[in-house]
Write a protein that holds these residues in place. Sequence first.
Motif, mmCIF file in Angstrom:
data_model
loop_
_atom_site.group_PDB
_atom_site.id
_atom_site.type_symbol
_atom_site.label_atom_id
_atom_site.label_comp_id
_atom_site.label_asym_id
_atom_site.label_seq_id
_atom_site.Cartn_x
_atom_site.Cartn_y
_atom_site.Cartn_z
ATOM 1 N N HIS A 195 -6.132 -4.719 11.043
ATOM 2 C CA HIS A 195 -5.626 -5.973 11.608
ATOM 3 C C HIS A 195 -4.596 -6.619 10.694
ATOM 4 N N LEU A 196 -4.661 -6.330 9.406
ATOM 5 C CA LEU A 196 -3.714 -6.898 8.448
ATOM 6 C C LEU A 196 -2.400 -6.129 8.402
ATOM 7 N N LEU A 197 -2.256 -5.143 9.281
ATOM 8 C CA LEU A 197 -1.036 -4.331 9.368
ATOM 9 C C LEU A 197 -0.823 -3.497 8.117
ATOM 10 N N ARG A 198 -1.904 -3.201 7.436
ATOM 11 C CA ARG A 198 -1.907 -2.242 6.328
ATOM 12 C C ARG A 198 -2.811 -1.091 6.736
ATOM 13 N N ARG A 199 -2.545 0.079 6.210
ATOM 14 C CA ARG A 199 -3.376 1.236 6.532
ATOM 15 C C ARG A 199 -4.527 1.364 5.545
ATOM 16 N N ASP A 200 -5.646 1.847 6.066
ATOM 17 C CA ASP A 200 -6.823 2.046 5.241
ATOM 18 C C ASP A 200 -7.545 3.280 5.767
ATOM 19 N N THR A 201 -7.728 4.273 4.919
ATOM 20 C CA THR A 201 -8.365 5.519 5.347
ATOM 21 C C THR A 201 -9.884 5.419 5.355
ATOM 22 N N GLY A 202 -10.429 4.342 4.772
ATOM 23 C CA GLY A 202 -11.874 4.192 4.720
ATOM 24 C C GLY A 202 -12.435 3.581 5.991
#
Length: 249
Positions: A195-202
């Motif tokens: 939702h923060l427009l950052r990617r997270d693989t976790g």
Amino acid sequence: RYDRRGAGATPGVWEETGFTDNRRDASAALRTLAAHPDIHPDAVGVVGHSEGALHAMTLAARHEVAAVVLLAGFAREGESAFRWQAASVFGGLPAPVRLLRRPLGALAERVLARVKRTRTDVARIAGLLPVNAHWMREMLVHDTRDDLAAVPAAVPVLAVTGDKDVQVPPADLDEIRRLVPGGDTEIHRVPDLTHLLRRDTGRPTIRSYRRLLREPVDPELITLVAEWLRVRLREPLRAPSDERRAARP
């Protein structure tokens, strides 16, 4: 971009500002931008993120923009979105907290009912910190589907939501595409985007927000939005500044 009420040099009190107040402020910002001598008023678009995406839908439905980008917006009534978000966020909390699902769910229902009964801008609910009850009441009854169906066919729409968004249902992208009547509606469900427009693989959880906010917005998303807007809002052959220089003696 502009500072909301109570932020920066913008006057007002954020905690007392309603959902519709925010939409009116966005509309005023658009009018101010369109009136600038270096801006072509018929080539102004809006990019809205989260709540901003909901206001962008309304601005498009009211024929105030030439193109609209919806980042993490939903296609449903506000209360439905709120309930989806609460369940999604709760599912990402530690296991000991999830064991309290039933009592915490009952508390949330009481808080929601209390908010609906309020009449003041700010209210203290269940002994918690003061909340913006004005904003909550208006958001809960706002149905974005009405605005999406009213977007003019000539207005292109780009909707992007990450598949790890825990605050907005990614599946609503299909509903957005179904509801918008125009032929130029493009949707993207971006892998690992939060939702923060950052990617997270976790595993998606709001507990990662503090870490993610130290990172830049996903560069591929910025490129996607910028290129999409460049194509839909092509620069005229002569810019307003050139016209002014040509008119000078």
